[in-house]
Design a protein around this motif. Structure first.
Motif, PDB file in Angstrom:
ATOM      1  N   VAL A 166       9.299  57.905  71.527  1.00  0.00           N
ATOM      2  CA  VAL A 166       8.385  58.491  70.538  1.00  0.00           C
ATOM      3  C   VAL A 166       8.904  58.691  69.190  1.00  0.00           C
ATOM      4  O   VAL A 166       9.824  59.746  69.394  1.00  0.00           O
ATOM      5  N   ASP A 167       8.876  57.830  68.472  1.00  0.00           N
ATOM      6  CA  ASP A 167       9.701  58.468  67.009  1.00  0.00           C
ATOM      7  C   ASP A 167       8.662  59.132  66.402  1.00  0.00           C
ATOM      8  O   ASP A 167       7.597  58.475  65.823  1.00  0.00           O
ATOM      9  N   ALA A 168       8.519  60.569  66.502  1.00  0.00           N
ATOM     10  CA  ALA A 168       7.659  61.264  66.084  1.00  0.00           C
ATOM     11  C   ALA A 168       8.214  62.145  64.675  1.00  0.00           C
ATOM     12  O   ALA A 168       7.984  63.204  64.360  1.00  0.00           O
ATOM     13  N   ALA A 189       4.857  57.920  66.180  1.00  0.00           N
ATOM     14  CA  ALA A 189       3.652  58.689  65.806  1.00  0.00           C
ATOM     15  C   ALA A 189       3.690  59.223  64.490  1.00  0.00           C
ATOM     16  O   ALA A 189       4.601  59.832  63.996  1.00  0.00           O
ATOM     17  N   GLY A 190       3.347  58.415  63.619  1.00  0.00           N
ATOM     18  CA  GLY A 190       3.438  58.616  62.110  1.00  0.00           C
ATOM     19  C   GLY A 190       4.301  57.618  61.329  1.00  0.00           C
ATOM     20  O   GLY A 190       5.748  57.699  61.296  1.00  0.00           O
ATOM     21  N   THR A 191       4.046  56.387  61.222  1.00  0.00           N
ATOM     22  CA  THR A 191       4.656  55.223  60.646  1.00  0.00           C
ATOM     23  C   THR A 191       4.955  55.725  59.246  1.00  0.00           C
ATOM     24  O   THR A 191       4.091  56.130  58.520  1.00  0.00           O
ATOM     25  N   THR A 192       6.025  55.229  58.703  1.00  0.00           N
ATOM     26  CA  THR A 192       6.445  55.637  57.559  1.00  0.00           C
ATOM     27  C   THR A 192       5.609  55.527  56.225  1.00  0.00           C
ATOM     28  O   THR A 192       5.448  56.257  55.375  1.00  0.00           O
ATOM     29  N   ASP A 193       4.867  54.397  56.192  1.00  0.00           N
ATOM     30  CA  ASP A 193       4.017  53.973  55.318  1.00  0.00           C
ATOM     31  C   ASP A 193       2.530  54.614  55.444  1.00  0.00           C
ATOM     32  O   ASP A 193       1.828  55.468  54.817  1.00  0.00           O
ATOM     33  N   LEU A 238      11.907  64.374  66.531  1.00  0.00           N
ATOM     34  CA  LEU A 238      11.168  65.129  65.569  1.00  0.00           C
ATOM     35  C   LEU A 238      12.006  65.379  64.469  1.00  0.00           C
ATOM     36  O   LEU A 238      13.390  65.348  64.436  1.00  0.00           O
ATOM     37  N   ASP A 239      11.438  65.361  63.118  1.00  0.00           N
ATOM     38  CA  ASP A 239      12.305  65.612  62.065  1.00  0.00           C
ATOM     39  C   ASP A 239      11.562  66.810  60.982  1.00  0.00           C
ATOM     40  O   ASP A 239      10.323  66.777  60.881  1.00  0.00           O
ATOM     41  N   PHE A 240      12.398  67.584  60.639  1.00  0.00           N
ATOM     42  CA  PHE A 240      11.863  69.050  60.037  1.00  0.00           C
ATOM     43  C   PHE A 240      11.991  68.810  58.539  1.00  0.00           C
ATOM     44  O   PHE A 240      11.197  69.872  57.971  1.00  0.00           O
ATOM     45  N   HIS A 241      12.859  67.654  58.083  1.00  0.00           N
ATOM     46  CA  HIS A 241      12.885  67.857  56.566  1.00  0.00           C
ATOM     47  C   HIS A 241      11.878  66.753  56.254  1.00  0.00           C
ATOM     48  O   HIS A 241      12.017  66.108  54.982  1.00  0.00           O
ATOM     49  N   LYS A 242      10.695  66.563  57.106  1.00  0.00           N
ATOM     50  CA  LYS A 242       9.599  65.855  56.479  1.00  0.00           C
ATOM     51  C   LYS A 242       8.428  66.945  56.277  1.00  0.00           C
ATOM     52  O   LYS A 242       8.427  67.965  55.435  1.00  0.00           O
ATOM     53  N   GLN A 243       7.528  66.807  57.206  1.00  0.00           N
ATOM     54  CA  GLN A 243       6.246  67.534  56.928  1.00  0.00           C
ATOM     55  C   GLN A 243       6.673  69.143  57.577  1.00  0.00           C
ATOM     56  O   GLN A 243       5.268  69.890  57.776  1.00  0.00           O
ATOM     57  N   ALA A 250       7.231  49.861  63.006  1.00  0.00           N
ATOM     58  CA  ALA A 250       8.184  51.063  63.392  1.00  0.00           C
ATOM     59  C   ALA A 250       9.284  51.176  62.344  1.00  0.00           C
ATOM     60  O   ALA A 250       9.450  50.146  61.665  1.00  0.00           O
ATOM     61  N   HIS A 251      10.082  52.192  62.384  1.00  0.00           N
ATOM     62  CA  HIS A 251      11.013  52.459  61.035  1.00  0.00           C
ATOM     63  C   HIS A 251      12.228  51.516  61.665  1.00  0.00           C
ATOM     64  O   HIS A 251      12.535  51.125  62.693  1.00  0.00           O
ATOM     65  N   PHE A 252      12.892  51.293  60.407  1.00  0.00           N
ATOM     66  CA  PHE A 252      13.805  50.175  60.472  1.00  0.00           C
ATOM     67  C   PHE A 252      15.253  50.745  61.255  1.00  0.00           C
ATOM     68  O   PHE A 252      16.075  50.012  61.663  1.00  0.00           O
ATOM     69  N   HIS A 305       7.905  59.367  48.431  1.00  0.00           N
ATOM     70  CA  HIS A 305       8.389  59.262  49.836  1.00  0.00           C
ATOM     71  C   HIS A 305       8.186  60.510  50.837  1.00  0.00           C
ATOM     72  O   HIS A 305       7.654  61.349  50.329  1.00  0.00           O
ATOM     73  N   LEU A 306       8.564  60.279  52.168  1.00  0.00           N
ATOM     74  CA  LEU A 306       8.688  61.454  53.068  1.00  0.00           C
ATOM     75  C   LEU A 306       9.558  62.576  52.728  1.00  0.00           C
ATOM     76  O   LEU A 306      10.574  62.597  53.418  1.00  0.00           O
ATOM     77  N   HIS A 307       9.591  63.050  51.739  1.00  0.00           N
ATOM     78  CA  HIS A 307      10.616  63.803  50.854  1.00  0.00           C
ATOM     79  C   HIS A 307       9.884  65.091  50.655  1.00  0.00           C
ATOM     80  O   HIS A 307       9.317  65.099  49.440  1.00  0.00           O
ATOM     81  N   SER A 320      20.636  65.323  62.840  1.00  0.00           N
ATOM     82  CA  SER A 320      20.659  65.028  61.207  1.00  0.00           C
ATOM     83  C   SER A 320      19.365  64.556  60.800  1.00  0.00           C
ATOM     84  O   SER A 320      19.183  64.467  59.591  1.00  0.00           O
ATOM     85  N   GLY A 321      18.689  63.949  61.342  1.00  0.00           N
ATOM     86  CA  GLY A 321      17.258  63.695  61.255  1.00  0.00           C
ATOM     87  C   GLY A 321      16.736  62.284  62.113  1.00  0.00           C
ATOM     88  O   GLY A 321      17.469  62.298  63.263  1.00  0.00           O
ATOM     89  N   GLY A 322      15.852  62.080  61.608  1.00  0.00           N
ATOM     90  CA  GLY A 322      15.195  60.846  62.697  1.00  0.00           C
ATOM     91  C   GLY A 322      15.941  59.647  63.253  1.00  0.00           C
ATOM     92  O   GLY A 322      15.954  59.168  64.156  1.00  0.00           O
ATOM     93  N   THR A 323      16.807  59.207  62.080  1.00  0.00           N
ATOM     94  CA  THR A 323      17.610  58.008  62.471  1.00  0.00           C
ATOM     95  C   THR A 323      18.575  58.340  63.504  1.00  0.00           C
ATOM     96  O   THR A 323      18.861  57.702  64.604  1.00  0.00           O
ATOM     97  N   GLN A 324      19.152  59.334  63.442  1.00  0.00           N
ATOM     98  CA  GLN A 324      20.164  59.792  64.750  1.00  0.00           C
ATOM     99  C   GLN A 324      19.375  60.283  65.793  1.00  0.00           C
ATOM    100  O   GLN A 324      19.967  60.144  67.335  1.00  0.00           O
TER     101      GLN A 324
HETATM  102  C1  PLP Z   1       8.979  57.033  60.975  1.00  0.00           C
HETATM  103  C2  PLP Z   1      10.265  57.318  60.663  1.00  0.00           C
HETATM  104  N1  PLP Z   1      11.315  57.452  61.730  1.00  0.00           N
HETATM  105  C3  PLP Z   1      12.654  57.717  61.325  1.00  0.00           C
HETATM  106  C4  PLP Z   1      12.785  57.828  60.159  1.00  0.00           C
HETATM  107  C5  PLP Z   1      14.336  58.257  59.495  1.00  0.00           C
HETATM  108  O1  PLP Z   1      14.441  59.666  59.411  1.00  0.00           O
HETATM  109  P1  PLP Z   1      15.703  60.225  58.431  1.00  0.00           P
HETATM  110  O2  PLP Z   1      15.583  59.566  57.288  1.00  0.00           O
HETATM  111  O3  PLP Z   1      15.641  61.790  58.865  1.00  0.00           O
HETATM  112  O4  PLP Z   1      17.000  59.663  59.227  1.00  0.00           O
HETATM  113  C6  PLP Z   1      11.781  57.786  58.898  1.00  0.00           C
HETATM  114  C7  PLP Z   1      12.284  58.266  57.586  1.00  0.00           C
HETATM  115  O5  PLP Z   1      11.415  58.298  56.769  1.00  0.00           O
HETATM  116  C8  PLP Z   1      10.634  57.639  59.421  1.00  0.00           C
HETATM  117  O6  PLP Z   1       9.519  57.599  58.550  1.00  0.00           O
END
Ligand code: PLP
Length: 487
Positions: A274-276, A247-251, A303-308, A192-194, A88-90, A147-151
Motif C-alpha cells: 500500500v502506497d500510503a 491510500a491517497g492518490t496524488t491528485d 509512509l511519507d512524512f514530508h507530505k501531510q 497510482a503514482h508514477f 503540490h503535496l509539498h 528518502s520518501g515515497g518513491t524509495q
Molecule cells: C501517492 C504518492 N506516492 C508516492 C509519491 C512519491 O513520493 P516522494 O516524492 O516522497 O518520493 C508521491 C509524491 O507525490 C505520491 O503522491
C-alpha cells in the motif's frame, strides 16, 4: 590551506564560526519568511542569467557565501508556507522540524551502522515500532526510514518481486532475473503514482509489467476490473507479483478499497503493497482514521512524512509486515553489519535499507510528535481534509467554476469553465491560468488532468490556510481567466 579551519568541531574558533554562520542564515530566513509575495516571479531564463557559480581559488569565506546564497537562492525561493501556495503535496514545515534539522545536521549521524549513530539508531527503531502499532501490524521493528515515497515503493516492489521468485526456488539477489519476464505483472490503479512504473523499469521489468486497473468516479481502484484483470492475467499465463493499492492518490486523494483488495490478494497469493505516502497521515487523525481500514492487511506500506505530516524534506518510511522477508535483501558488509554484531544484537540499520549512508530524518517525526502531541498533530492533519470539503461546497456555488470531483483527502480538483464546450480550449485556458498565476508570483495552483482533461488542483495541506484565503485564490483564478479570455 588557509589558517581558518572550516570544519565544525569543539574548538573555540569553530564554534564561533558555526554560531556566526547559523545566526546569519537564520536572520536571513526570518526576513525571507516575512516576504509578502509567494514568489518573485522570475522566469527560467532570468534565473539562468542571474545565477552564476563563483568558485575562486581562495574562497569567499562563510559570510560572503551565505550572502550569495541569500541573494541568489533564498530571495527567489517559493514561499511554501504562503496561503496561495497550494499546487503540490509539498507542505509547509513544522517549526520543530527546523530545530530537528539543526540537530540532525550538526551531529551528522549516519544511520547505516550503530557505531555511526548510537542513540539515533535506537530512536529510529522505536519509531518504526510505534508506526507499526499505528498501522495495526504485530509488534516488531521491520521497517526503516527512507528518502520518501518513491524509495519506499521501490522497497515494497523489490521485496515483492524477490519473494515471488523465492517461492519458485530462485534467488534474484544471487542470480538476477530469469525466465519469461514478459509474463510478470504488477497491478495498480490508473491513478497510482508514477513511481510504480519507474521502479518496475529500474527493477528490470519495464513499464510493460504494470497493468493499470480502471478507477471508479472517485479515482479509486475498481474492484470489478481488478477481478477481471486478475482472471485475464491467469488466462494469459501471466503471473502477478504484486498489487499496489494507493491510500491517497496524488491528485484526487483517493483511497483504494484496501480490505477488499487485500482479500483478493490473499486469495491469489499475491503480495499487497500500500502506497500510503499521502493518506498515511490519517493514521494520526481523530476524524478520518477509519479511511485506512485494511492497511494492516498489506504486506508492506509506504509512509511519507514530508507530505501531510509537515516534516521538512526528506522524511519517509517503509514498513514490512513479516520481518522474514528482509532476508531477501540480506547483505553483510564486514565493516558495517558483521555477523559478530548480529550475534551480539547490535542493530545496524543498513541491513534494512537500500541506502548505505543515511540521514537521521526519524528525529523530525519523533520531535514533531513530542512537541505537538497526538491531538494537535491530528488537528492540523484533519484541518486540510475538512477545508477541502468546505472549498468544494463553495466551488459548487460559483457560476464559472466546475468541481471535477468531491474531495476525499485535502485536495480539490476543479476547472474554470467558460461558456464553451470545446474541451481542448477549456484545457488550454486552465493550463494558462496556472502558468500566469505562477509567473505573476501571486499563487501556485496545481495543473493536472482528470479523465484526460486538464484541470486545476488545490492541495490544502497548510493548516494556517482558511476558506477565506482560498476564496481570494479562486478570485485570482477568475480574474486571470477573464483577462486571458479578453486577450
Ligand atoms: C501517492 C504518492 N506516492 C508516492 C509519491 C512519491 O513520493 P516522494 O516524492 O516522497 O518520493 C508521491 C509524491 O507525490 C505520491 O503522491
Amino acid at each position: 590551506m588557509s589558517d581558518v579551519n572550516p570544519i565544525l568541531s569543539g574548538s573555540a574558533q569553530s564554534i564561533a564560526a558555526y554560531q556566526d554562520a547559523i545566526e546569519q542564515s537564520t536572520r536571513a530566513v526570518v526576513e525571507w519568511l516575512k516576504q509578502p509575495e509567494m514568489y518573485q516571479g522570475k522566469t527560467v531564463e532570468q534565473l539562468r542569467e542571474r545565477i552564476n557559480l563563483d568558485f575562486t581559488s581562495q574562497g569567499l569565506g562563510n559570510q560572503a557565501a551565505i550572502e550569495r546564497a541569500v541573494e541568489y537562492f533564498l530571495k527567489d525561493s517559493l514561499l511554501v508556507h504562503h496561503a496561495q501556495c497550494v499546487a503540490h503535496l509539498h507542505c509547509p514545515s513544522l517549526v520543530i522540524s527546523q530545530a530537528a534539522e539543526v540537530l540532525i545536521n550538526a551531529t551528522n549521524q549516519s544511520m547505516d551502522s550503530w557505531d555511526q549513530s548510537p542513540s539515533a539508531t535506537i530512536i529510529e527503531i522505536k519509531l518504526i515500532e510505534w508506526l507499526r502499532e499505528q498501522v495495526g501490524y504485530t509488534a516488531g521493528d521491520a521497517g526503516v526510514f527512507t528518502s520518501g515515497g518513491t524509495q519506499s515503493n521501490l522497497m515494497g516492489l523489490m521485496l515483492a518481486r524477490d519473494a515471488f521468485f523465492a517461492r519458485q526456488g530462485h534467488s534474484i539477489q544471487q542470480n538476477g532475473l530469469t525466465g519469461d519476464l514478459s509474463k510478470i505483472k504488477v497491478f495498480c490503479s490508473e491513478s497510482a503514482h508514477f513511481s510504480v512504473q519507474k521502479n518496475m523499469a529500474l527493477m528490470g521489468l519495464g513499464y510493460r509489467s504494470v497493468t493499470q486497473v480502471k478507477t471508479d468516479a472517485f479515482s479509486r481502484m475498481d474492484l470489478a476490473d481488478l477481478k477481471a484483470k486478475l482472471a485475464q492475467a491467469k488466462a494469459n499465463g501471466e503471473q502477478v507479483m504484486a498489487i499496489v493499492a494507493t491510500a491517497g492518490t496524488t491528485d484526487a486523494g483517493a483511497i483504494d478499497p484496501l480490505a477488499d483488495i487485500a482479500a483478493l490478494a490473499a486469495e491469489h497469493q499475491i503480495w499487497m503493497h500500500v502506497d500510503a505516502a499521502w493518506g498515511g497521515a490519517l493514521l494520526l487523525s481523530e476524524k478520518y482514521r477509519d479511511f485506512l481500514n485494511g492497511l494492516e492487511l498489506a504486506d508492506s506500506v509506504t509512509l511519507d512524512f514530508h507530505k501531510q505530516f509537515f516534516q521538512t524534506i526528506s522524511c519517509g518510511a517503509f514498513l514490512l509486515k513479516d520481518a522474514r522477508h528482509y532476508e531477501l535483501m540480506r547483505y553483510q558488509a564486514a565493516y558495517l553489519n558483521s555477523e559478530f554484531d548480529e550475534e551480539a544484537g547490535v542493530p545496524n540499520l543498513v541491513s534494512k535499507s537500500l541506502q548505505t549512508t543515511r540521514r537521521f530524518d526519524a528525529l523530525k517525526l519523533w520531535m514533531g510528535l513530542e512537541a505537538l502531541g497526538k491531538k494537535q498533530y491530528a488537528e492540523i492533519i484533519d484541518n486540510g481534509v475538512t477545508l477541502a470539503r468546505d472549498v468544494a461546497a463553495f466551488v459548487k456555488t460559483q457560476p464559472h467554476l466546475e468541481l471535477v470531483m468531491e474531495p476525499q483527502l485535502a485536495s480539490v480538483l476543479f476547472r474554470f469553465r467558460p461558456e464553451s464546450d470545446d474541451m481542448a480550449f477549456v484545457a488550454l485556458l486552465n493550463q494558462r491560468i496556472g502558468d500566469v498565476l505562477l509567473a505573476s508570483g501571486s499563487a501556485n495552483v496545481g495543473v493536472t488532468e482528470s479523465d484526460g482533461i486538464t484541470c486545476l488542483k488545490l492541495t490544502l495541506l497548510n493548516p494556517t490556510v482558511c476558506l477565506e484565503d482560498v476564496k481570494v485564490l479562486l478570485g485570482s483564478v477568475k480574474d486571470t481567466a477573464e483577462q486571458l479570455l479578453k486577450a
